[in-house]
Design a protein around this motif. Structure first.
Motif, PDB file in Angstrom:
ATOM      1  N   GLY A   1       0.232   8.130 -20.795  1.00  0.00           N
ATOM      2  CA  GLY A   1      -0.907   8.786 -21.049  1.00  0.00           C
ATOM      3  C   GLY A   1      -1.342   9.410 -19.752  1.00  0.00           C
ATOM      4  N   ASP A   2      -2.511  10.482 -20.157  1.00  0.00           N
ATOM      5  CA  ASP A   2      -2.971  11.170 -19.127  1.00  0.00           C
ATOM      6  C   ASP A   2      -4.237  10.988 -18.664  1.00  0.00           C
ATOM      7  N   ALA A   3      -5.003  10.059 -19.561  1.00  0.00           N
ATOM      8  CA  ALA A   3      -6.412   9.785 -19.006  1.00  0.00           C
ATOM      9  C   ALA A   3      -6.422   8.663 -17.937  1.00  0.00           C
ATOM     10  N   TRP A   4      -7.079   8.814 -16.763  1.00  0.00           N
ATOM     11  CA  TRP A   4      -7.174   8.175 -15.645  1.00  0.00           C
ATOM     12  C   TRP A   4      -5.727   8.139 -14.910  1.00  0.00           C
ATOM     13  N   ALA A   5      -4.876   8.971 -15.176  1.00  0.00           N
ATOM     14  CA  ALA A   5      -3.422   8.720 -14.689  1.00  0.00           C
ATOM     15  C   ALA A   5      -3.789   9.241 -13.057  1.00  0.00           C
ATOM     16  N   PRO A   6      -3.065   8.234 -12.122  1.00  0.00           N
ATOM     17  CA  PRO A   6      -3.067   8.677 -10.555  1.00  0.00           C
ATOM     18  C   PRO A   6      -2.321  10.119 -10.592  1.00  0.00           C
ATOM     19  N   GLU A   7      -2.771  10.659  -9.396  1.00  0.00           N
ATOM     20  CA  GLU A   7      -1.891  11.891  -9.299  1.00  0.00           C
ATOM     21  C   GLU A   7      -1.327  11.816  -7.921  1.00  0.00           C
ATOM     22  N   VAL A   8      -0.496  12.949  -7.633  1.00  0.00           N
ATOM     23  CA  VAL A   8       0.497  13.046  -6.450  1.00  0.00           C
ATOM     24  C   VAL A   8      -0.667  13.050  -5.155  1.00  0.00           C
ATOM     25  N   GLY A   9      -0.245  12.257  -4.171  1.00  0.00           N
ATOM     26  CA  GLY A   9      -1.038  12.388  -3.031  1.00  0.00           C
ATOM     27  C   GLY A   9      -2.139  11.080  -2.816  1.00  0.00           C
TER      28      GLY A   9
ATOM     29  N   SER B   1       0.808  -1.227  -0.028  1.00  0.00           N
ATOM     30  CA  SER B   1       0.109   0.097   0.214  1.00  0.00           C
ATOM     31  C   SER B   1       0.840   1.185   0.012  1.00  0.00           C
ATOM     32  N   VAL B   2       0.749   2.182  -1.012  1.00  0.00           N
ATOM     33  CA  VAL B   2       1.816   3.176  -1.243  1.00  0.00           C
ATOM     34  C   VAL B   2       0.872   4.623  -1.427  1.00  0.00           C
ATOM     35  N   VAL B   3       1.503   5.572  -1.120  1.00  0.00           N
ATOM     36  CA  VAL B   3       0.898   6.609  -1.682  1.00  0.00           C
ATOM     37  C   VAL B   3       2.111   7.572  -2.799  1.00  0.00           C
ATOM     38  N   ILE B   4       1.458   8.308  -3.693  1.00  0.00           N
ATOM     39  CA  ILE B   4       2.413   8.871  -4.814  1.00  0.00           C
ATOM     40  C   ILE B   4       3.059  10.102  -3.928  1.00  0.00           C
ATOM     41  N   VAL B   5       4.208  10.204  -4.327  1.00  0.00           N
ATOM     42  CA  VAL B   5       4.688  11.531  -3.480  1.00  0.00           C
ATOM     43  C   VAL B   5       5.475  12.517  -4.603  1.00  0.00           C
ATOM     44  N   ALA B   6       5.707  11.989  -5.858  1.00  0.00           N
ATOM     45  CA  ALA B   6       6.231  12.841  -6.817  1.00  0.00           C
ATOM     46  C   ALA B   6       5.911  11.926  -8.378  1.00  0.00           C
ATOM     47  N   ASP B   7       5.851  13.070  -9.127  1.00  0.00           N
ATOM     48  CA  ASP B   7       5.493  12.586 -10.621  1.00  0.00           C
ATOM     49  C   ASP B   7       6.449  13.326 -11.583  1.00  0.00           C
TER      50      ASP B   7
ATOM     51  N   THR C   1       7.112   8.328  -7.856  1.00  0.00           N
ATOM     52  CA  THR C   1       7.966   8.079  -7.053  1.00  0.00           C
ATOM     53  C   THR C   1       6.738   7.780  -5.785  1.00  0.00           C
ATOM     54  N   LEU C   2       6.980   6.430  -4.949  1.00  0.00           N
ATOM     55  CA  LEU C   2       5.991   6.040  -4.229  1.00  0.00           C
ATOM     56  C   LEU C   2       6.646   5.867  -2.716  1.00  0.00           C
ATOM     57  N   ARG C   3       5.996   6.014  -1.504  1.00  0.00           N
ATOM     58  CA  ARG C   3       6.442   5.829  -0.337  1.00  0.00           C
ATOM     59  C   ARG C   3       5.451   4.909   0.160  1.00  0.00           C
ATOM     60  N   THR C   4       5.598   3.923   0.989  1.00  0.00           N
ATOM     61  CA  THR C   4       4.868   2.817   1.858  1.00  0.00           C
ATOM     62  C   THR C   4       3.934   3.818   2.918  1.00  0.00           C
ATOM     63  N   THR C   5       2.647   3.239   2.815  1.00  0.00           N
ATOM     64  CA  THR C   5       2.031   3.938   3.729  1.00  0.00           C
ATOM     65  C   THR C   5       2.001   3.291   5.572  1.00  0.00           C
ATOM     66  N   ASP C   6       2.822   2.307   5.418  1.00  0.00           N
ATOM     67  CA  ASP C   6       2.908   1.767   6.767  1.00  0.00           C
ATOM     68  C   ASP C   6       4.151   2.191   7.501  1.00  0.00           C
ATOM     69  N   GLY C   7       5.318   2.117   6.750  1.00  0.00           N
ATOM     70  CA  GLY C   7       6.700   2.512   7.393  1.00  0.00           C
ATOM     71  C   GLY C   7       7.237   3.642   6.769  1.00  0.00           C
TER      72      GLY C   7
END
Length: 208
Positions: free
Chosen positions: A136-144, A99-105, A118-124
Motif C-alpha cells: 500500500g501507499d498510505a503512510w509508506a516510508p520513502e527513500v532516504g 537502525s537503517v536508512v532506505i536506499v531504494a524502493d 533496500t536498507l543500509r545500516t546507519t552505523d557501518g
C-alpha cells in the motif's frame, strides 16, 4: 399463539458448543501461525474459514442472521491477533534491532504499490540482504528515511519496523475478540431458545 416445548438444556448444550468452537477457532489459528511462521498465508486462510464457520453456527444458534454479520467485527481482531502474535513474539524474543536508512524502493522500477525497500545500516553502512516489505501507499516510508527495524537472525520471520512489533497488543486484540464472540454466543443461545419456544424457526436472512 401457543408456545412450543423446547428443552432448555439442549439450548445450553448448543450454546456451549458454539462457544467452545469459537475458542477452538482462535486457538487453532494461533497454533497454525506458530507452526507456519514462514508462510503467513496459511494461518490467514485457516483463520478466515474458521471465522466464517463460527458466523454460520452463530446464525443457526440464533435463528437470525444479523448477529452473524456483527460477529465479523471481533473476528477481524481474532484473525489479526492470532495470525500476527506468533511471528511478532518470535521477533521480540530473538530479533536483532537495526537502525537503517532506505536506499531504494522496488516501486520505482516495477510500479504498483507493493514496496520492497533496500536498507543500509546507519552505523557501518552495510546493505542488508533482507528487504523490508510494505503493501500500500498510505503512510509508506520513502527513500532516504531512517527507520528502526527488527529482523530474525534465523531468517524465518520477515523483518518488521520496530514500532510495529507488538505481540502484547496482538494478544490483547485476540483475547478481546474471543470475549466478544463468547458474549455474542450467549446472547444468540438465549435469543435462539426464545425464538424456538415461540415457534420462530426461520428468518428472512436464513431463508435466502
Amino acid at each position: 399463539m401457543g408456545g412450543y416445548a423446547v428443552d432448555p438444556w439442549q439450548s445450553v448444550r448448543r450454546t456451549v458448543g458454539v462457544v467452545l468452537f469459537g475458542w477452538g477457532a482462535a486457538a487453532v489459528t494461533a497454533g497454525v501461525s506458530y507452526l507456519a511462521l514462514r508462510w503467513v498465508a496459511v494461518p490467514i486462510m485457516v483463520g478466515t474459514v474458521l471465522c466464517v464457520a463460527f458466523a454460520v453456527l452463530l446464525a443457526l444458534l440464533h435463528r437470525a442472521g444479523w448477529i452473524a454479520f456483527l460477529s465479523l467485527v471481533p473476528a477481524l481482531f481474532i484473525l489479526v491477533g492470532a495470525v500476527q502474535y506468533a511471528p511478532e513474539a518470535a521477533l521480540e524474543a530473538r530479533g536483532v534491532r537495526e537502525s537503517v536508512v532506505i536506499v531504494a524502493d522496488s516501486v520505482a522500477e516495477t510500479g504498483g504499490d507493493n514496496h520492497r525497500f533496500t536498507l543500509r545500516t546507519t552505523d557501518g553502512g552495510e546493505e542488508l540482504e533482507e528487504r523490508l516489505t510494505y503493501n500500500g501507499d498510505a503512510w509508506a516510508p520513502e527513500v532516504g528515511e531512517r527507520l528502526d527495524v527488527v529482523r530474525d537472525p534465523e531468517g524465518v520471520v520477515p523483518m518488521e519496523q520496530a514500532d510495529e512489533v507488538d505481540p502484547a497488543g496482538r494478544l490483547s486484540g485476540l483475547v478481546a475478540g474471543v470475549v466478544a464472540w463468547t458474549l455474542m454466543a450467549v446472547l444468540a443461545g438465549r435469543r435462539g431458545h426464545v425464538r424456538r419456544r415461540r415457534g420462530k424457526t426461520e428468518s428472512l436472512l436464513l431463508s435466502l
